[in-house]
Design a protein around this motif. Structure first.
Motif, PDB file in Angstrom:
ATOM      1  N   SER A   1      39.355  50.079  51.790  1.00 57.93           N
ATOM      2  CA  SER A   1      39.756  49.430  50.545  1.00 57.93           C
ATOM      3  C   SER A   1      38.848  48.231  50.330  1.00 57.93           C
ATOM      4  O   SER A   1      38.307  47.664  51.283  1.00 57.93           O
ATOM      5  N   PHE A   2      38.682  47.825  49.065  1.00 58.10           N
ATOM      6  CA  PHE A   2      37.806  46.695  48.753  1.00 58.10           C
ATOM      7  C   PHE A   2      38.277  46.027  47.466  1.00 58.10           C
ATOM      8  O   PHE A   2      38.994  46.630  46.656  1.00 58.10           O
ATOM      9  N   ALA A   3      37.870  44.763  47.264  1.00 57.95           N
ATOM     10  CA  ALA A   3      38.243  44.036  46.050  1.00 57.95           C
ATOM     11  C   ALA A   3      37.326  42.836  45.876  1.00 57.95           C
ATOM     12  O   ALA A   3      36.933  42.187  46.850  1.00 57.95           O
ATOM     13  N   SER A   4      37.003  42.530  44.622  1.00 54.76           N
ATOM     14  CA  SER A   4      36.169  41.366  44.308  1.00 54.76           C
ATOM     15  C   SER A   4      36.383  40.983  42.853  1.00 54.76           C
ATOM     16  O   SER A   4      36.621  41.847  41.999  1.00 54.76           O
ATOM     17  N   MET A   5      36.290  39.692  42.545  1.00 57.65           N
ATOM     18  CA  MET A   5      36.397  39.201  41.166  1.00 57.65           C
ATOM     19  C   MET A   5      35.060  39.323  40.458  1.00 57.65           C
ATOM     20  O   MET A   5      34.009  38.975  41.000  1.00 57.65           O
ATOM     21  N   ILE A   6      35.086  39.813  39.219  1.00 56.18           N
ATOM     22  CA  ILE A   6      33.895  39.870  38.377  1.00 56.18           C
ATOM     23  C   ILE A   6      33.697  38.510  37.706  1.00 56.18           C
ATOM     24  O   ILE A   6      34.641  37.921  37.168  1.00 56.18           O
ATOM     25  N   LEU A   7      32.456  38.030  37.727  1.00 56.32           N
ATOM     26  CA  LEU A   7      32.113  36.753  37.111  1.00 56.32           C
ATOM     27  C   LEU A   7      31.071  36.956  36.015  1.00 56.32           C
ATOM     28  O   LEU A   7      30.188  37.798  36.163  1.00 56.32           O
ATOM     29  N   PRO A   8      31.156  36.144  34.927  1.00 56.92           N
ATOM     30  CA  PRO A   8      32.305  35.294  34.580  1.00 56.92           C
ATOM     31  C   PRO A   8      33.394  36.130  33.920  1.00 56.92           C
ATOM     32  O   PRO A   8      33.096  37.097  33.237  1.00 56.92           O
ATOM     33  N   SER A   9      34.624  35.744  34.103  1.00 54.87           N
ATOM     34  CA  SER A   9      35.747  36.423  33.449  1.00 54.87           C
ATOM     35  C   SER A   9      36.996  35.589  33.644  1.00 54.87           C
ATOM     36  O   SER A   9      37.010  34.658  34.463  1.00 54.87           O
ATOM     37  N   ASN A  10      38.036  35.937  32.913  1.00 52.21           N
ATOM     38  CA  ASN A  10      39.324  35.296  33.141  1.00 52.21           C
ATOM     39  C   ASN A  10      40.068  35.934  34.310  1.00 52.21           C
ATOM     40  O   ASN A  10      40.626  35.232  35.157  1.00 52.21           O
ATOM     41  N   ASP A  11      40.076  37.271  34.370  1.00 53.29           N
ATOM     42  CA  ASP A  11      40.795  37.944  35.459  1.00 53.29           C
ATOM     43  C   ASP A  11      40.294  39.373  35.654  1.00 53.29           C
ATOM     44  O   ASP A  11      41.093  40.293  35.874  1.00 53.29           O
ATOM     45  N   ALA A  12      38.983  39.565  35.583  1.00 54.82           N
ATOM     46  CA  ALA A  12      38.406  40.897  35.802  1.00 54.82           C
ATOM     47  C   ALA A  12      38.084  41.080  37.281  1.00 54.82           C
ATOM     48  O   ALA A  12      37.708  40.123  37.965  1.00 54.82           O
ATOM     49  N   PHE A  13      38.214  42.306  37.763  1.00 54.33           N
ATOM     50  CA  PHE A  13      37.931  42.569  39.176  1.00 54.33           C
ATOM     51  C   PHE A  13      37.585  44.031  39.358  1.00 54.33           C
ATOM     52  O   PHE A  13      37.832  44.876  38.484  1.00 54.33           O
ATOM     53  N   PHE A  14      36.987  44.356  40.508  1.00 51.32           N
ATOM     54  CA  PHE A  14      36.861  45.764  40.884  1.00 51.32           C
ATOM     55  C   PHE A  14      37.522  45.965  42.242  1.00 51.32           C
ATOM     56  O   PHE A  14      37.504  45.080  43.104  1.00 51.32           O
ATOM     57  N   ALA A  15      38.139  47.110  42.393  1.00 55.72           N
ATOM     58  CA  ALA A  15      38.876  47.454  43.614  1.00 55.72           C
ATOM     59  C   ALA A  15      39.293  48.911  43.489  1.00 55.72           C
ATOM     60  O   ALA A  15      39.237  49.497  42.399  1.00 55.72           O
ATOM     61  N   ASN A  16      39.717  49.511  44.596  1.00 53.61           N
ATOM     62  CA  ASN A  16      40.220  50.880  44.534  1.00 53.61           C
ATOM     63  C   ASN A  16      41.745  50.874  44.498  1.00 53.61           C
ATOM     64  O   ASN A  16      42.405  50.288  45.351  1.00 53.61           O
ATOM     65  N   ALA A  17      42.282  51.534  43.457  1.00 58.02           N
ATOM     66  CA  ALA A  17      43.737  51.599  43.297  1.00 58.02           C
ATOM     67  C   ALA A  17      44.368  52.552  44.296  1.00 58.02           C
ATOM     68  O   ALA A  17      45.475  52.296  44.788  1.00 58.02           O
TER      69      ALA A  17
END
Length: 266
Positions: A128-144
Protein backbone atom coordinates in the motif's frame (compact mmCIF):
# COMPACT_ATOMS: atom_id res chain seq x y z
CA UNK A 1 0.94 21.18 4.61
CA UNK A 2 3.40 21.46 7.47
CA UNK A 3 6.28 23.87 7.18
CA UNK A 4 9.39 22.09 5.80
CA UNK A 5 11.09 21.61 9.16
CA UNK A 6 7.90 20.29 10.77
CA UNK A 7 7.27 17.93 7.89
CA UNK A 8 10.79 16.54 8.29
CA UNK A 9 10.16 15.99 12.01
CA UNK A 10 6.85 14.24 11.27
CA UNK A 11 8.54 12.10 8.67
CA UNK A 12 11.28 11.14 11.13
CA UNK A 13 8.73 10.36 13.83
CA UNK A 14 6.79 8.03 11.54
CA UNK A 15 9.98 6.33 10.42
CA UNK A 16 11.42 5.90 13.90
CA UNK A 17 8.54 3.63 14.88
CA UNK A 18 9.77 1.07 12.38
CA UNK A 19 13.41 0.63 13.26
CA UNK A 20 14.45 -2.84 14.40
CA UNK A 21 17.43 -5.13 14.33
CA UNK A 22 18.45 -7.02 11.22
CA UNK A 23 18.92 -10.75 10.82
CA UNK A 24 21.39 -12.87 8.90
CA UNK A 25 18.65 -14.58 6.86
CA UNK A 26 16.81 -11.43 5.79
CA UNK A 27 15.47 -11.10 2.26
CA UNK A 28 15.11 -7.70 0.63
CA UNK A 29 12.90 -5.68 -1.70
CA UNK A 30 13.56 -2.25 -3.14
CA UNK A 31 10.69 0.25 -3.41
CA UNK A 32 11.41 3.11 -5.82
CA UNK A 33 9.30 6.22 -6.41
CA UNK A 34 9.82 8.75 -9.22
CA UNK A 35 7.97 11.94 -10.14
CA UNK A 36 6.98 11.69 -13.83
CA UNK A 37 5.18 15.05 -14.05
CA UNK A 38 6.21 17.56 -16.74
CA UNK A 39 8.08 20.77 -16.04
CA UNK A 40 5.99 23.04 -13.79
CA UNK A 41 3.75 20.07 -13.08
CA UNK A 42 2.64 18.48 -9.83
CA UNK A 43 4.93 17.64 -6.95
CA UNK A 44 4.19 15.28 -4.10
CA UNK A 45 5.19 14.81 -0.48
CA UNK A 46 7.37 11.99 0.93
CA UNK A 47 5.62 8.71 0.18
CA UNK A 48 4.27 6.39 2.83
CA UNK A 49 4.55 2.72 1.86
CA UNK A 50 3.39 -0.29 3.84
CA UNK A 51 3.78 -4.03 3.33
CA UNK A 52 1.07 -6.10 4.99
CA UNK A 53 -1.10 -9.23 4.79
CA UNK A 54 -3.91 -7.55 2.86
CA UNK A 55 -6.04 -6.52 5.82
CA UNK A 56 -5.07 -2.83 6.00
CA UNK A 57 -7.76 -0.71 4.29
CA UNK A 58 -6.53 2.85 3.73
CA UNK A 59 -9.78 4.29 2.31
CA UNK A 60 -12.88 3.54 0.25
CA UNK A 61 -14.11 5.73 -2.63
CA UNK A 62 -17.48 7.26 -1.85
CA UNK A 63 -16.85 7.22 1.90
CA UNK A 64 -15.47 9.88 4.23
CA UNK A 65 -11.68 9.90 4.63
CA UNK A 66 -10.25 8.86 7.96
CA UNK A 67 -8.64 11.46 10.21
CA UNK A 68 -5.26 9.90 9.38
CA UNK A 69 -5.81 10.23 5.64
CA UNK A 70 -7.09 13.78 6.09
CA UNK A 71 -3.82 14.86 7.70
CA UNK A 72 -1.82 13.32 4.85
CA UNK A 73 -4.06 14.70 2.07
CA UNK A 74 -4.33 18.23 3.50
CA UNK A 75 -0.98 18.78 5.21
CA UNK A 76 1.39 16.13 3.86
CA UNK A 77 1.71 14.75 7.39
CA UNK A 78 2.18 10.92 7.36
CA UNK A 79 2.61 10.56 11.12
CA UNK A 80 -1.00 9.62 12.01
CA UNK A 81 -1.16 7.16 9.09
CA UNK A 82 2.07 5.51 10.23
CA UNK A 83 0.65 5.17 13.74
CA UNK A 84 -2.61 3.63 12.48
CA UNK A 85 -0.59 1.03 10.57
CA UNK A 86 0.96 -0.36 13.76
CA UNK A 87 0.18 -4.06 14.03
CA UNK A 88 -0.63 -4.55 10.35
CA UNK A 89 2.93 -4.96 9.05
CA UNK A 90 5.82 -2.64 8.32
CA UNK A 91 5.62 0.84 6.86
CA UNK A 92 8.07 3.62 6.12
CA UNK A 93 8.05 7.20 4.84
CA UNK A 94 10.76 8.32 2.46
CA UNK A 95 11.52 11.14 0.07
CA UNK A 96 14.31 12.46 -2.15
CA UNK A 97 17.61 13.73 -0.80
CA UNK A 98 17.51 17.00 1.08
CA UNK A 99 19.47 20.15 0.38
CA UNK A 100 19.90 23.25 2.50
CA UNK A 101 16.49 24.85 2.93
CA UNK A 102 14.83 22.31 0.63
CA UNK A 103 11.63 20.57 1.78
CA UNK A 104 11.64 16.79 1.27
CA UNK A 105 9.23 16.74 -1.66
CA UNK A 106 9.34 14.97 -5.02
CA UNK A 107 9.64 17.64 -7.72
CA UNK A 108 9.31 16.62 -11.39
CA UNK A 109 12.18 14.26 -12.19
CA UNK A 110 13.00 13.50 -8.53
CA UNK A 111 13.53 9.85 -7.62
CA UNK A 112 14.22 7.93 -4.43
CA UNK A 113 14.21 4.35 -3.18
CA UNK A 114 14.22 2.37 0.04
CA UNK A 115 15.47 -1.19 0.68
CA UNK A 116 13.33 -3.22 3.08
CA UNK A 117 14.85 -6.25 4.83
CA UNK A 118 12.56 -8.94 6.18
CA UNK A 119 12.59 -12.51 7.45
CA UNK A 120 11.02 -15.47 5.61
CA UNK A 121 7.73 -16.61 7.11
CA UNK A 122 4.24 -16.08 5.71
CA UNK A 123 3.51 -16.71 2.05
CA UNK A 124 1.57 -13.58 1.00
CA UNK A 125 2.25 -9.84 1.18
CA UNK A 126 0.71 -6.72 -0.33
CA UNK A 127 1.89 -3.17 -0.95
CA UNK A 128 0.00 0.00 0.00
CA UNK A 129 1.16 3.58 -0.58
CA UNK A 130 -0.01 7.18 -0.14
CA UNK A 131 1.25 10.70 -0.81
CA UNK A 132 -0.18 14.24 -1.01
CA UNK A 133 -0.21 15.95 -4.41
CA UNK A 134 1.26 19.46 -4.40
CA UNK A 135 0.02 22.09 -4.72
CA UNK A 136 -3.55 21.24 -3.74
CA UNK A 137 -6.05 21.57 -0.95
CA UNK A 138 -6.52 17.83 -0.36
CA UNK A 139 -5.41 15.85 -3.42
CA UNK A 140 -3.51 12.59 -2.98
CA UNK A 141 -2.62 9.32 -4.64
CA UNK A 142 -2.96 5.95 -2.94
CA UNK A 143 -4.40 2.50 -3.58
CA UNK A 144 -7.96 2.01 -2.37
CA UNK A 145 -7.85 -1.78 -2.69
CA UNK A 146 -5.46 -3.16 -0.05
CA UNK A 147 -4.92 -6.30 -2.15
CA UNK A 148 -4.38 -4.55 -5.47
CA UNK A 149 -0.59 -4.92 -5.41
CA UNK A 150 0.57 -8.37 -4.31
CA UNK A 151 4.36 -8.57 -4.02
CA UNK A 152 4.64 -12.14 -2.71
CA UNK A 153 2.48 -15.15 -3.40
CA UNK A 154 3.25 -18.61 -2.02
CA UNK A 155 6.90 -17.66 -1.59
CA UNK A 156 7.26 -16.26 -5.11
CA UNK A 157 8.26 -12.61 -5.57
CA UNK A 158 5.99 -10.57 -7.85
CA UNK A 159 7.47 -7.36 -9.25
CA UNK A 160 5.33 -4.22 -9.29
CA UNK A 161 5.50 -1.36 -11.78
CA UNK A 162 2.67 1.11 -11.32
CA UNK A 163 2.34 4.44 -13.16
CA UNK A 164 0.15 6.95 -11.32
CA UNK A 165 -1.87 8.89 -13.90
CA UNK A 166 -3.89 12.03 -13.33
CA UNK A 167 -6.99 9.84 -13.39
CA UNK A 168 -5.55 7.96 -10.37
CA UNK A 169 -5.42 11.09 -8.19
CA UNK A 170 -8.05 11.37 -5.47
CA UNK A 171 -9.81 14.27 -3.76
CA UNK A 172 -10.08 13.52 -0.04
CA UNK A 173 -13.29 15.55 0.27
CA UNK A 174 -12.08 17.01 3.54
CA UNK A 175 -11.22 20.56 2.43
CA UNK A 176 -12.90 22.83 -0.10
CA UNK A 177 -10.76 23.31 -3.21
CA UNK A 178 -10.52 27.07 -2.90
CA UNK A 179 -6.91 27.19 -4.17
CA UNK A 180 -6.46 30.27 -1.99
CA UNK A 181 -2.80 30.88 -1.18
CA UNK A 182 -3.40 30.78 2.58
CA UNK A 183 -5.05 27.35 2.26
CA UNK A 184 -2.78 25.74 -0.32
CA UNK A 185 0.71 24.30 0.27
CA UNK A 186 3.43 25.77 -1.98
CA UNK A 187 1.21 28.77 -2.71
CA UNK A 188 1.44 30.32 0.74
CA UNK A 189 -0.05 28.05 3.43
CA UNK A 190 2.16 28.07 6.51
CA UNK A 191 -0.12 26.55 9.18
CA UNK A 192 -1.69 23.07 8.93
CA UNK A 193 -5.43 22.46 8.82
CA UNK A 194 -6.36 26.01 7.77
CA UNK A 195 -8.74 25.41 4.84
CA UNK A 196 -12.53 25.35 4.76
CA UNK A 197 -13.94 22.03 5.96
CA UNK A 198 -15.82 20.25 3.18
CA UNK A 199 -17.31 17.26 4.97
CA UNK A 200 -17.44 15.25 1.75
CA UNK A 201 -16.26 11.83 0.63
CA UNK A 202 -13.26 10.53 -1.29
CA UNK A 203 -13.79 10.89 -5.05
CA UNK A 204 -11.70 11.00 -8.21
CA UNK A 205 -10.10 14.43 -8.50
CA UNK A 206 -11.72 16.60 -11.18
CA UNK A 207 -8.59 18.66 -11.86
CA UNK A 208 -7.56 22.13 -10.77
CA UNK A 209 -9.59 25.27 -11.44
CA UNK A 210 -9.13 26.69 -14.97
CA UNK A 211 -7.46 30.06 -14.53
CA UNK A 212 -7.07 29.35 -10.80
CA UNK A 213 -4.08 29.93 -8.56
CA UNK A 214 -2.63 26.43 -8.94
CA UNK A 215 -2.52 26.36 -12.75
CA UNK A 216 -1.32 29.95 -12.84
CA UNK A 217 1.67 29.03 -10.66
CA UNK A 218 2.14 25.48 -12.03
CA UNK A 219 0.84 25.47 -15.63
CA UNK A 220 2.02 21.89 -16.12
CA UNK A 221 -0.25 20.55 -13.35
CA UNK A 222 -3.03 19.60 -15.78
CA UNK A 223 -3.95 16.36 -14.03
CA UNK A 224 -7.34 16.23 -15.78
CA UNK A 225 -5.70 15.86 -19.19
CA UNK A 226 -5.52 12.37 -20.78
CA UNK A 227 -2.40 10.34 -19.96
CA UNK A 228 -1.05 12.86 -17.45
CA UNK A 229 1.69 10.94 -15.61
CA UNK A 230 2.26 11.94 -12.00
CA UNK A 231 4.46 9.19 -10.53
CA UNK A 232 6.00 5.77 -11.00
CA UNK A 233 6.20 3.18 -8.21
CA UNK A 234 8.25 0.02 -8.65
CA UNK A 235 9.02 -2.88 -6.33
CA UNK A 236 11.89 -5.22 -7.20
CA UNK A 237 13.95 -7.86 -5.39
CA UNK A 238 17.43 -7.22 -4.02
CA UNK A 239 19.59 -8.70 -5.41
CA UNK A 240 17.99 -8.83 -8.85
CA UNK A 241 17.24 -12.24 -10.41
CA UNK A 242 18.78 -14.74 -10.91
CA UNK A 243 20.60 -14.05 -7.62
CA UNK A 244 17.18 -13.78 -5.93
CA UNK A 245 16.25 -17.34 -6.86
CA UNK A 246 19.65 -18.61 -5.72
CA UNK A 247 19.22 -16.87 -2.38
CA UNK A 248 15.78 -18.41 -1.86
CA UNK A 249 17.19 -21.85 -2.61
CA UNK A 250 20.10 -21.31 -0.22
CA UNK A 251 17.82 -20.26 2.63
CA UNK A 252 15.11 -22.82 1.91
CA UNK A 253 12.51 -20.09 1.97
CA UNK A 254 8.83 -20.95 1.84
CA UNK A 255 7.29 -17.51 2.16
CA UNK A 256 7.32 -13.99 3.45
CA UNK A 257 7.37 -12.73 6.98
CA UNK A 258 4.91 -10.46 8.61
CA UNK A 259 7.54 -9.13 10.95
CA UNK A 260 10.12 -7.07 9.18
CA UNK A 261 13.38 -6.56 10.99
CA UNK A 262 15.23 -3.74 9.35
CA UNK A 263 14.65 -0.83 7.03
CA UNK A 264 17.60 0.77 5.30
CA UNK A 265 17.56 3.94 3.15
CA UNK A 266 19.27 3.40 -0.18
Amino acid sequence: MLAPHRLILAMMAGTSLLAASGTANALQVRVTVENLAPSNGTLFTPVWVGIHDGSFDLFNPGEAASAELERLAEDGNPGPLSSSFTGFGQGIVFGPGLGAGTPPVFAPGAKSSIVIDFDPGEDTAYLSFASMILPSNDAFFANADPRRFRIFDDGEFLSVRRVIFGSDIWDAGTEVNTELAADTPLLGQSVPDTGLTEGGVVTAHAGFLPGGNILNAFPGATIDQPNYRAALITVSPVPEPPSWALMLAAFGVGGLARGFRKLRKS
